[in-house]
Design a protein around this motif. Structure first.
Motif, PDB file in Angstrom:
ATOM      1  N   ILE A 170     -14.283 -26.898   8.529  1.00 14.10           N
ATOM      2  CA  ILE A 170     -13.491 -25.782   8.764  1.00 14.10           C
ATOM      3  C   ILE A 170     -14.692 -25.076  10.139  1.00 14.10           C
ATOM      4  CG2 ILE A 170     -11.431 -24.116   8.892  1.00 14.10           C
ATOM      5  CD1 ILE A 170     -11.180 -26.006   6.754  1.00 14.10           C
ATOM      6  N   ALA A 171     -15.529 -23.915   9.209  1.00 17.22           N
ATOM      7  CA  ALA A 171     -16.251 -23.440   9.953  1.00 17.22           C
ATOM      8  C   ALA A 171     -17.334 -23.189  11.085  1.00 17.22           C
ATOM      9  CB  ALA A 171     -17.465 -22.778   9.033  1.00 17.22           C
ATOM     10  N   LYS A 172     -17.260 -25.143  10.980  1.00 17.01           N
ATOM     11  CA  LYS A 172     -18.017 -26.115  12.132  1.00 17.01           C
ATOM     12  C   LYS A 172     -16.563 -26.673  12.944  1.00 17.01           C
ATOM     13  CE  LYS A 172     -22.223 -26.143   9.259  1.00 17.01           C
ATOM     14  NZ  LYS A 172     -22.633 -27.123   8.870  1.00 17.01           N
ATOM     15  N   ASN A 173     -15.634 -27.204  12.637  1.00 16.30           N
ATOM     16  CA  ASN A 173     -15.431 -27.861  13.030  1.00 16.30           C
ATOM     17  C   ASN A 173     -14.748 -26.859  14.942  1.00 16.30           C
ATOM     18  OD1 ASN A 173     -13.778 -29.345  14.552  1.00 16.30           O
ATOM     19  ND2 ASN A 173     -12.243 -29.847  12.293  1.00 16.30           N
ATOM     20  N   PRO A 174     -14.821 -28.173  16.340  1.00 18.85           N
ATOM     21  CA  PRO A 174     -14.403 -27.584  16.902  1.00 18.85           C
ATOM     22  C   PRO A 174     -12.826 -27.133  17.885  1.00 18.85           C
ATOM     23  CG  PRO A 174     -15.950 -29.429  17.471  1.00 18.85           C
ATOM     24  CD  PRO A 174     -15.632 -29.583  15.538  1.00 18.85           C
ATOM     25  N   ALA A 175     -12.169 -27.877  16.590  1.00 21.77           N
ATOM     26  CA  ALA A 175     -10.453 -27.810  16.163  1.00 21.77           C
ATOM     27  C   ALA A 175     -10.761 -26.492  15.775  1.00 21.77           C
ATOM     28  CB  ALA A 175      -9.786 -29.161  15.465  1.00 21.77           C
ATOM     29  N   PHE A 176     -10.935 -25.896  15.511  1.00 24.16           N
ATOM     30  CA  PHE A 176     -10.998 -24.430  15.452  1.00 24.16           C
ATOM     31  C   PHE A 176     -11.249 -23.596  15.697  1.00 24.16           C
ATOM     32  CE2 PHE A 176      -9.747 -26.834  11.221  1.00 24.16           C
ATOM     33  CZ  PHE A 176      -8.569 -26.145  10.838  1.00 24.16           C
ATOM     34  N   ALA A 177     -12.509 -23.972  16.943  1.00 27.55           N
ATOM     35  CA  ALA A 177     -13.069 -22.431  17.601  1.00 27.55           C
ATOM     36  C   ALA A 177     -11.925 -21.976  18.220  1.00 27.55           C
ATOM     37  CB  ALA A 177     -13.913 -24.375  18.384  1.00 27.55           C
ATOM     38  N   ARG A 178     -11.118 -22.307  18.339  1.00 26.19           N
ATOM     39  CA  ARG A 178     -10.419 -20.827  19.227  1.00 26.19           C
ATOM     40  C   ARG A 178      -9.113 -20.196  18.568  1.00 26.19           C
ATOM     41  NH1 ARG A 178      -8.219 -23.897  24.874  1.00 26.19           N
ATOM     42  NH2 ARG A 178     -10.872 -24.840  25.348  1.00 26.19           N
ATOM     43  N   ALA A 179      -9.251 -20.717  16.794  1.00 27.19           N
ATOM     44  CA  ALA A 179      -8.566 -20.472  16.197  1.00 27.19           C
ATOM     45  C   ALA A 179      -8.355 -18.721  15.756  1.00 27.19           C
ATOM     46  CB  ALA A 179      -8.250 -20.680  14.929  1.00 27.19           C
ATOM     47  N   ASP A 180      -7.518 -17.981  15.383  1.00 29.05           N
ATOM     48  CA  ASP A 180      -7.829 -17.455  15.109  1.00 29.05           C
ATOM     49  C   ASP A 180      -8.182 -16.934  13.534  1.00 29.05           C
ATOM     50  OD1 ASP A 180      -7.854 -13.923  13.839  1.00 29.05           O
ATOM     51  OD2 ASP A 180      -6.302 -13.019  15.015  1.00 29.05           O
ATOM     52  N   LEU A 181      -9.443 -17.128  12.532  1.00 30.05           N
ATOM     53  CA  LEU A 181      -9.007 -17.534  11.199  1.00 30.05           C
ATOM     54  C   LEU A 181      -9.127 -16.124  10.491  1.00 30.05           C
ATOM     55  CD1 LEU A 181     -11.908 -20.072  10.812  1.00 30.05           C
ATOM     56  CD2 LEU A 181      -9.686 -20.061  10.432  1.00 30.05           C
ATOM     57  N   ARG A 182      -8.185 -16.398   9.950  1.00 24.26           N
ATOM     58  CA  ARG A 182      -8.278 -14.895   8.433  1.00 24.26           C
ATOM     59  C   ARG A 182      -8.411 -15.969   7.108  1.00 24.26           C
ATOM     60  NH1 ARG A 182      -5.933 -10.520  11.386  1.00 24.26           N
ATOM     61  NH2 ARG A 182      -6.282 -10.577  12.865  1.00 24.26           N
ATOM     62  N   VAL A 183      -9.531 -15.037   6.339  1.00 21.51           N
ATOM     63  CA  VAL A 183      -9.999 -16.101   5.182  1.00 21.51           C
ATOM     64  C   VAL A 183      -9.935 -15.250   3.733  1.00 21.51           C
ATOM     65  CG1 VAL A 183     -11.747 -17.569   4.283  1.00 21.51           C
ATOM     66  CG2 VAL A 183     -11.627 -17.635   6.316  1.00 21.51           C
ATOM     67  N   ALA A 184      -9.345 -15.833   2.582  1.00 22.52           N
ATOM     68  CA  ALA A 184      -9.900 -14.970   1.261  1.00 22.52           C
ATOM     69  C   ALA A 184      -9.882 -15.508   0.793  1.00 22.52           C
ATOM     70  CB  ALA A 184      -8.413 -14.064   1.340  1.00 22.52           C
ATOM     71  N   PRO A 185     -10.960 -15.712  -0.150  1.00 19.57           N
ATOM     72  CA  PRO A 185     -11.378 -16.276  -1.516  1.00 19.57           C
ATOM     73  C   PRO A 185     -10.313 -16.338  -2.333  1.00 19.57           C
ATOM     74  CG  PRO A 185     -12.726 -13.812  -1.605  1.00 19.57           C
ATOM     75  CD  PRO A 185     -11.862 -14.040  -0.314  1.00 19.57           C
ATOM     76  N   ALA A 186     -10.376 -17.642  -3.623  1.00 14.75           N
ATOM     77  CA  ALA A 186      -9.076 -16.977  -4.350  1.00 14.75           C
ATOM     78  C   ALA A 186      -9.364 -16.125  -5.836  1.00 14.75           C
ATOM     79  CB  ALA A 186      -9.140 -18.979  -4.840  1.00 14.75           C
ATOM     80  N   SER A 187     -10.900 -16.174  -5.660  1.00 13.33           N
ATOM     81  CA  SER A 187     -11.053 -15.554  -6.888  1.00 13.33           C
ATOM     82  C   SER A 187     -12.607 -14.442  -6.677  1.00 13.33           C
ATOM     83  CB  SER A 187     -10.847 -15.946  -8.676  1.00 13.33           C
ATOM     84  OG  SER A 187     -11.676 -17.120  -8.369  1.00 13.33           O
ATOM     85  N   PRO A 188     -13.712 -14.164  -7.215  1.00  9.68           N
ATOM     86  CA  PRO A 188     -14.202 -13.851  -6.713  1.00  9.68           C
ATOM     87  C   PRO A 188     -15.714 -14.354  -7.456  1.00  9.68           C
ATOM     88  CG  PRO A 188     -13.461 -11.778  -8.380  1.00  9.68           C
ATOM     89  CD  PRO A 188     -12.036 -12.726  -8.062  1.00  9.68           C
ATOM     90  N   GLY A 189     -15.132 -15.376  -8.205  1.00  8.95           N
ATOM     91  CA  GLY A 189     -16.394 -16.687  -8.860  1.00  8.95           C
ATOM     92  C   GLY A 189     -16.580 -17.732  -7.711  1.00  8.95           C
ATOM     93  N   LYS A 190     -15.326 -17.618  -6.541  1.00  9.65           N
ATOM     94  CA  LYS A 190     -15.129 -18.474  -5.212  1.00  9.65           C
ATOM     95  C   LYS A 190     -15.796 -17.866  -3.930  1.00  9.65           C
ATOM     96  CE  LYS A 190     -12.013 -21.703  -8.097  1.00  9.65           C
ATOM     97  NZ  LYS A 190     -10.815 -22.134  -7.561  1.00  9.65           N
TER      98      LYS A 190
END
Length: 297
Positions: free
Chosen positions: A157-177
């Motif tokens: 997802i971080a490299k995929n051109p299909a997400f190049a223009r998306a306003d990505l908002r990301v959160a880890p599921a837990s500190p371990g991840k």
């Protein structure tokens, strides 16, 4: 994608089966209580919170073509979510999470989320086959991404051109991840929502406060970050500068889910045109209301 849908939620959507007892418990305890089943998973939790803030999310996940899956799809639709783009597997069962909670907290939990892992990139097909976008014409709206996905899928997802223009908002599921979010530092893509501990894990150090942690993440390549530190402070920062605010003091009655509430409230505030300081303030107020036991709206 329907016209009223205004954000994608990508990740875990499953059934939570929770057994709760008012008794203190230990290994081998056999006590009376209540067993409930309700929709869960990080992507689902974020989506449910976004609905409360007036947004209509579309889900990108995998749900089996079994009775539990049909019921989960119907439940999501009734709650006001778009389910047309969910990958329905013929041979993978609907994922489940089971937990036992006593008066002394979580006793044990098992996450049976193998179907999401097995489906892998299949859940992203609508982003590439024209349903929502493609590599040539990328989706350009809001995306809330569950950091519970596999590292390989997050890297894609971080490299995929299909997400190049998306306003990505990301959160880890837990500190371990938390370290699964490293691809977004390396590719300078996405807004990351992390707490102080998670920021430290990503930067392999310890930070004294949210402001220092935010600058540390930017130094590691992050495009934009929001770092929370419980009731002490929260910082939103990007290359243009940083804003730090202190959340209101409240009596904390619950913590689990506070991060999802903060993230959803911040996204919803910005979606309605709120400025940086106002959006951060609204998110902190919503999270404080949530941890105090009320429902933030």
């Amino acid at each position: 994608m329907t016209q009223q849908t205004d954000i994608l939620c990508i990740g875990s959507v499953l059934w939570d089966v929770i057994g709760r007892s008012a008794s203190h418990m230990r290994q081998g305890s056999d006590v009376p209580g209540r067993i409930t089943r309700l929709p869960g998973g990080v992507a689902m939790n974020i989506a449910m919170t976004l609905v409360r803030f007036g947004m209509t999310p579309a889900l990108l996940t995998t749900i089996g073509r079994d009775a539990e899956g049909d019921e989960l799809i119907s439940t999501c639709a009734r709650m006001g979510m778009e389910t047309a783009h969910i990958y329905r597997s013929e041979d993978l069962p609907t994922d489940r999470y089971m937990a036992v909670e006593g008066a002394n907290g979580l006793i044990a939990a098992i996450a049976d989320a193998h179907s999401l892992e097995a489906a892998g990139a299949k859940i992203l097909r609508p982003m590439e086959d024209g349903a929502l976008g493609s590599r040539e014409a990328p989706y350009d709206g809001l995306v809330a991404l569950d950091g519970n996905l596999t590292l390989s899928l997050l890297e894609e997802i971080a490299k995929n051109p299909a997400f190049a223009r998306a306003d990505l908002r990301v959160a880890p599921a837990s500190p371990g991840k938390a370290e699964r979010l490293l691809p977004f530092l390396q590719n300078a893509r996405a807004t990351l929502y992390v707490n102080l501990e998670e920021a430290g894990l990503l930067c392999q150090t310890e930070f004294p406060d949210s402001a220092t942690a935010a600058q540390g993440l930017l130094g590691r390549g992050a495009l934009r970050v929001l770092v929370t530190d419980g009731g002490k402070s929260a910082t939103e920062a990007d290359a243009s500068g940083a804003i730090t605010q202190t959340p209101p003091a409240v009596l904390v009655t619950r913590v689990t889910g506070a991060g999802d509430t903060f993230m959803a409230a911040h996204i919803a505030a910005e979606a309605t045109g709120a400025g940086r300081a106002a959006a951060l303030n609204r998110a902190l107020l919503a999270a404080a209301t949530y941890v105090s036991g009320e429902t933030p709206l």
